[in-house]
Design a protein around this motif. Sequence first.
Motif, short mmCIF file in Angstrom:
data_model
loop_
_atom_site.label_atom_id
_atom_site.label_comp_id
_atom_site.label_asym_id
_atom_site.label_seq_id
_atom_site.Cartn_x
_atom_site.Cartn_y
_atom_site.Cartn_z
N TRP A 140 5.29 -7.15 2.61
CA TRP A 140 5.59 -5.72 2.75
C TRP A 140 4.38 -4.95 2.24
CZ3 TRP A 140 9.68 -2.83 -0.73
CH2 TRP A 140 9.91 -1.56 -0.20
N LEU A 164 6.75 6.43 0.05
CA LEU A 164 8.01 5.69 0.04
C LEU A 164 8.67 5.74 1.41
CD1 LEU A 164 9.48 6.73 -3.42
CD2 LEU A 164 8.64 4.48 -2.75
N GLU A 208 9.54 2.42 3.41
CA GLU A 208 10.95 2.14 3.71
C GLU A 208 11.17 1.97 5.20
OE1 GLU A 208 15.44 3.84 2.76
OE2 GLU A 208 13.68 5.00 2.14
N THR A 235 12.73 -1.43 6.77
CA THR A 235 13.96 -1.35 7.57
C THR A 235 13.81 -2.17 8.84
OG1 THR A 235 14.47 0.84 6.67
CG2 THR A 235 15.56 0.22 8.72
N LEU A 289 10.45 1.23 -4.91
CA LEU A 289 10.26 0.18 -3.90
C LEU A 289 11.21 -0.98 -4.15
CD1 LEU A 289 6.35 0.12 -3.77
CD2 LEU A 289 7.87 0.94 -1.96
N ILE A 307 14.64 -0.06 -2.92
CA ILE A 307 14.73 -0.13 -1.45
C ILE A 307 14.88 -1.58 -1.02
CG2 ILE A 307 13.42 0.21 0.69
CD1 ILE A 307 12.09 2.66 -0.71
#
Length: 302
Positions: free
Chosen positions: A22, A49, A53, A57, A87, A90
């Motif tokens: 990520w 962010l 995110e 996703t 993070l 999330i």
Amino acid sequence: MFDRLYDMPLFRPPSEGDNLIWQVTIGCSFNRCSFCSMYRSKEFRARSLAEAEADLTILARLWPEARRIFLADGDAFALPTDHLLALCAIARRLFPGMSRISAYATPANLLQKTPEELATLQQAGLSLVYVGIESGDAVTLRRITKGASPDGIVTAVIKARDAGIKVSATVILGLSGENDWERHIRGTAEVLSACAPTYVSTLQLHLEEERIDDFINRFQRVDRGVFLPRSDQGMLEELELLIDRLHPQRPIIFRSNHVSNTVPLAGTLPKDRQRLLTEIGTARKAWSTHRDLTTRRRRRLL
């Protein structure tokens, strides 16, 4: 599809090869180590962010069963603690079965965070950091523009370890060249023995073409250093001394299984010291035999 989610080039530790990557920062916040060419084409920035995110996703739809997440790029641990905690939140929401979050970190990253911040990050799931120690010798660290000192490295690793964060440390064989290799290795063994990271792995120095001149020039500017590359036999000599001198206060899981290494090793120190030294001795003998045979063949052809 995965490539479109990343600002390339993308790097990660070998042990993260089967895990989800990520990208929460771009580049490296320091990016001045003279031997490293990984992030020279990038300018460091933190991704928002919202950006991060949105990517995660998509990744959660593509790979919902992922259980370990690595935060790229060069040292995501440079992010403020609040940002890192957001993070982690999330990641936990999108991957409720997640078992670990990890990231690269520099000694400076760890020193800049309080013990309470590190403990909070560990509780949020960020439980492993990869730290490039490179050397425990002060002169070598200055010559490679590492931006760290032996004492600072020891303090940083112990600080993370005391917060419950595992540290995977890397050192680079051949980093100080032919003239000063023994001082480099003795200092490195001393630092590693003092801070006892969870994992230690070795790499052998490899300079990309575009880094060679800068590396040598910087090396020469500190204490009039002269860099002479080491042979594979020399690298084995360094590895042997490192293993012999490593006396950690607690067990260290040791690996030299990166593709750059002359011989792959795996064990726990100090328990497996003698076995590892025997394996290195066997490799050194085989290397010498091969070299002698090659030399004799060449002579017969002349």
